[in-house]
Design an enzyme around this catalytic site. Structure first.
Site, mmCIF file in Angstrom:
data_model
loop_
_atom_site.group_PDB
_atom_site.id
_atom_site.type_symbol
_atom_site.label_atom_id
_atom_site.label_comp_id
_atom_site.label_asym_id
_atom_site.label_seq_id
_atom_site.Cartn_x
_atom_site.Cartn_y
_atom_site.Cartn_z
ATOM 1 N N CYS A 1 0.837 -1.206 0.000
ATOM 2 C CA CYS A 1 0.000 0.000 0.000
ATOM 3 C C CYS A 1 0.871 1.254 0.000
ATOM 4 C CB CYS A 1 -0.900 0.029 1.236
ATOM 5 S SG CYS A 1 -2.286 -1.093 1.156
ATOM 6 N N GLU B 1 -7.478 1.506 3.816
ATOM 7 C CA GLU B 1 -7.524 2.350 5.009
ATOM 8 C C GLU B 1 -8.846 2.189 5.737
ATOM 9 O OE1 GLU B 1 -4.146 3.632 2.652
ATOM 10 O OE2 GLU B 1 -6.183 3.107 2.103
ATOM 11 N N ASP C 1 -10.659 -6.501 22.623
ATOM 12 C CA ASP C 1 -9.639 -6.416 23.666
ATOM 13 C C ASP C 1 -10.190 -5.814 24.952
ATOM 14 O OD1 ASP C 1 -6.919 -6.464 24.767
ATOM 15 O OD2 ASP C 1 -7.021 -4.285 24.563
#
Length: 157
Positions: free
Chosen positions: A77, A114, A128
């Site tokens: 990228c 993105e 998390d």
């Protein structure tokens, strides 16, 4: 697939695409990810009831930061000057959270990666922050919803 695989040269070797001759256009991409969890977990995330703090704010910032680091994480990228990154998080019923990430630029290449990285990183951050109460959560449906701008034109799922 129109045009073949652009990240392979004529010898089949991986390379970064030359975008030097591409037109500068306004480009936008929207991606999504879905976090599936127990209703109590969704309520805790959405209601700010986690010991680690405001999961929604942290996940939004994590998604934005990830979009800015895409070229560091996805090998081929290009670094892109982003003009906008937005991460929206909402409950989707009692057992899911839906994340939409939008990335925009005015440049020579698209921002699909993105947007996808922002959505997935926001979902991973929510996982998390809530894993202490629900390790069975599942992140699913990571996909591009739409893109606009550039030579290949617009796409809507």
């Amino acid at each position: 697939m129109a045009g073949g695989l652009t990240h392979l040269n004529e010898k089949g070797e991986a390379h970064i695409v030359d975008i030097g001759d591409k037109a500068v256009t306004r480009r936008r991409a929207v991606a999504q990810a879905r976090l599936l969890a127990q209703p109590e977990t969704i309520a805790a995330i959405m209601g700010g009831g986690l010991k680690k703090g405001d999961a929604l704010a942290v996940a939004r910032v994590a998604g934005i930061m990830a979009a800015k680091k895409t070229s560091d994480l996805i090998p081929l990228c290009h670094p892109i000057p982003l003009t906008k990154v937005e991460v929206e998080i909402e409950a989707d019923g009692e057992g899911a959270i839906l994340i939409h990430a939008t990335a925009e630029t005015t440049g020579q290449t698209g921002v699909e990666m993105e947007a996808l990285l922002a959505a997935s990183t926001a979902a991973l951050t929510l996982y998390d922050m809530a894993k202490a109460i629900d390790r069975a959560m599942v992140i699913s449906e990571l996909c591009l919803l739409e893109k606009s701008g550039g030579k290949s034109g617009d796409f809507t799922r």
